[in-house]
Design a protein around this motif. Structure first.
Motif, short mmCIF file in Angstrom:
data_model
loop_
_atom_site.label_atom_id
_atom_site.label_comp_id
_atom_site.label_asym_id
_atom_site.label_seq_id
_atom_site.Cartn_x
_atom_site.Cartn_y
_atom_site.Cartn_z
N THR A 26 0.82 -1.22 0.00
CA THR A 26 0.00 0.00 0.00
C THR A 26 0.86 1.26 0.00
O THR A 26 0.34 2.36 -0.22
CB THR A 26 -0.93 0.04 1.23
N ASP A 30 -0.95 6.13 -2.34
CA ASP A 30 -1.35 7.13 -1.34
C ASP A 30 -2.22 8.23 -1.96
O ASP A 30 -2.08 9.41 -1.64
CB ASP A 30 -0.12 7.72 -0.64
N TRP A 40 -2.13 14.13 2.47
CA TRP A 40 -1.45 12.92 2.03
C TRP A 40 -2.42 11.74 2.22
O TRP A 40 -2.63 11.26 3.32
CB TRP A 40 -0.18 12.74 2.84
N THR A 42 -3.11 8.49 2.37
CA THR A 42 -2.54 7.16 2.52
C THR A 42 -3.27 6.36 3.59
O THR A 42 -3.83 6.93 4.53
CB THR A 42 -1.05 7.27 2.89
N SER A 44 -1.45 3.37 4.51
CA SER A 44 -0.33 2.53 4.95
C SER A 44 -0.01 2.66 6.43
O SER A 44 0.15 1.63 7.12
CB SER A 44 0.92 2.84 4.13
N THR A 175 -0.19 10.75 -4.29
CA THR A 175 -1.16 11.80 -3.95
C THR A 175 -1.20 12.90 -5.00
O THR A 175 -2.27 13.37 -5.38
CB THR A 175 -0.82 12.40 -2.58
N HIS A 183 8.75 9.51 -3.36
CA HIS A 183 8.63 8.05 -3.47
C HIS A 183 9.86 7.42 -4.12
O HIS A 183 10.43 6.46 -3.58
CB HIS A 183 7.37 7.67 -4.25
#
Length: 454
Positions: A26, A30, A40, A42, A44, A175, A183
């Motif tokens: 995951t 995000d 953000w 996400t 995770s 995002t 990333h």
């Protein structure tokens, strides 16, 4: 404990470890519409929090895998919480700061619990992350095909799944386009560097290939389609660091692959240029044409708004020595932006006409776009220098410098980069910026004698 009870706990632990693996997949995704964050987007950190909670329930002693870290966390928590009631408390901001920091710390402990200081588990984790980013690359390619050929059903599906849909401005599964740098350099780059040090085996060769393919695939598509101006700048800085540490080859494997890779990127770039919408780098063109200094910043309203928040926060921090040294408490940094606003408005022309700037002063939110300044503002320069000193002890200087640059334009406590560094660097010694595992193992084909390849 009986043998049957021990066996049952082991089965449960393996099942819970599967949740950690799911969490790894995951990480690149995000931009989910159902994510609780307004910024953000996400899920995770919540997956890793549940994983850690279940691990502690099944095996309470697992949290002591890093006893010094646990003690430091308790002491830091007291320091962090103590000044909150004495600042200009804005409860929503305080809760946001504390929640994101808590999720970041739980991610760190979940990494420690899963890795257990074993480098074969580190490579296993890195290989899963590489596959996850391959899925993100495929997702981005699907986005390109969908919007270039106007495939409406898939476009509608993206609208449902994504919290922010940028249409033809490809952001992969992230995002927003500006997150591409965070990333590929903050998460995927260290994965490539770690896997590059593993001894050759079928497993590690495939893992390296996936990690490098994801890294170069995402970067090439983002640059060819002009989706992120920030990526251009970050790429320059990061590649200079890689060059200085002699690590450019790690991204290709061999000199032959390097030449071949650059040639492929160049050919594909030329081939797709007629199909790419003209003006993708309009923002960069406007900034360059404006010249330097404040005129360049004023050429882009979004950049100007970010510059305002960073400059105003700096002005607020420097207004008195107590604030500089000890901060104003978690969630109270917005007050420093307000205090530094007048001085900043006088230094940067045109800010009073920027609606994003005026809305920032009204919102009093927690967006500062610079983690270094945010930590100093909320917790003080003494705390910042102490924590940075602890990170330096990890010894993986290349990765720490990359992260230091990335966090100049990013301010979330929960993002993965700094916590990955904190968890992995004690397992890694620095040798010319290369990731080199200290420990040995007789599994995963670690070369002769089970050693990490030097």
């Amino acid at each position: 404990m009986t043998a049957s009870a021990q066996s049952g706990d082991n089965r449960r632990l393996k099942g819970v470890d599967s949740l950690f693996i799911i969490g790894l997949y995951t990480i690149p995704f995000d931009n989910l519409s159902f994510a609780p964050s307004a910024g953000w987007a996400t899920v995770s950190p919540f997956v890793f929090f549940v994983y850690l909670l279940l691990r502690v329930i099944i095996e309470p002693a697992s949290i002591l895998i890093r006893p010094r870290s646990a003690v430091l966390y308790i002491v830091a928590s007291i320091y962090i919480l103590a000044p909150i009631p004495f600042g200009q408390l804005r409860l929503s901001n305080a809760m946001d700061s504390l929640a994101t920091l808590f999720l970041g710390v739980t991610f760190y402990f979940s990494l420690c619990v899963f890795l257990r200081g074993e480098h074969e588990r580190l490579v296993k984790m890195c290989s899963h992350i590489a596959v996850a980013y391959m899925f993100s690359l495929a997702y981005g390619v699907l986005e390109i095909l969908t919007y270039k050929f106007h495939f409406l059903p898939l476009g509608q599906l993206f609208d449902i799944v994504e919290k922010r849909n940028y249409g033809e401005r490809i952001s992969f599964s992230f995002t927003e386009p500006s997150f591409i740098s965070m990333h590929i350099f903050g998460v995927l780059l260290p994965v490539v560097l770690v896997l590059n040090r593993a001894a050759e085996s079928d497993f590690t060769v495939k893992a390296k290939r996936r990690a490098r393919s994801a890294f170069w695939g995402i970067m090439a598509i983002a640059l060819i389609f002009g989706t992120s101006v920030r990526l251009l700048i970050d790429s320059t800085i990061v590649f200079l660091l890689l060059l200085a540490f002699g690590q450019i080859r790690s991204l290709f494997g061999t000199a032959r692959n390097a030449v071949l890779g650059i040639a492929i990127i160049a050919i594909v770039g030329v081939a797709v240029t007629p199909f790419v919408t003209v003006g993708k780098f309009d923002r960069l063109s406007r900034i360059l044409e404006a010249g330097s200094g404040h005129r360049a910043i004023g050429a882009d309203l979004s950049l100007q708004a970010r510059a305002f928040r960073i400059q105003a926060l700096s002005e607020g921090i420097l207004q008195d020595s107590h604030t500089l040294l000890f901060g104003v408490g978690m969630g109270n940094a917005y007050s420093l932006v307000n205090q530094g606003a007048a001085a900043t408005l006088g230094k940067i022309p045109g800010l009073d006409k920027n609606t994003e700037v005026s809305s920032a002063l009204k919102l009093n939110d927690n967006s500062f776009f610079n983690l270094h300044l945010r930590v100093v503002a909320e917790l003080g320069l003494i705390f910042y220098l102490f924590m940075f000193g602890l990170l330096l002890r990890g010894g993986w200087l290349l990765y720490l410098l990359v992260l230091s640059w990335l966090y100049m334009q990013f301010d979330s406590y929960a993002f993965f980069g700094i916590w990955l560094y904190a968890a992995m660097s004690p397992m890694i010694s620095n040798a010319n910026g290369e990731a080199r595992i200290k420990m040995s193992s007789d599994r995963f084909s670690w070369g002769k004698g089970g050693k990490w390849r030097s």
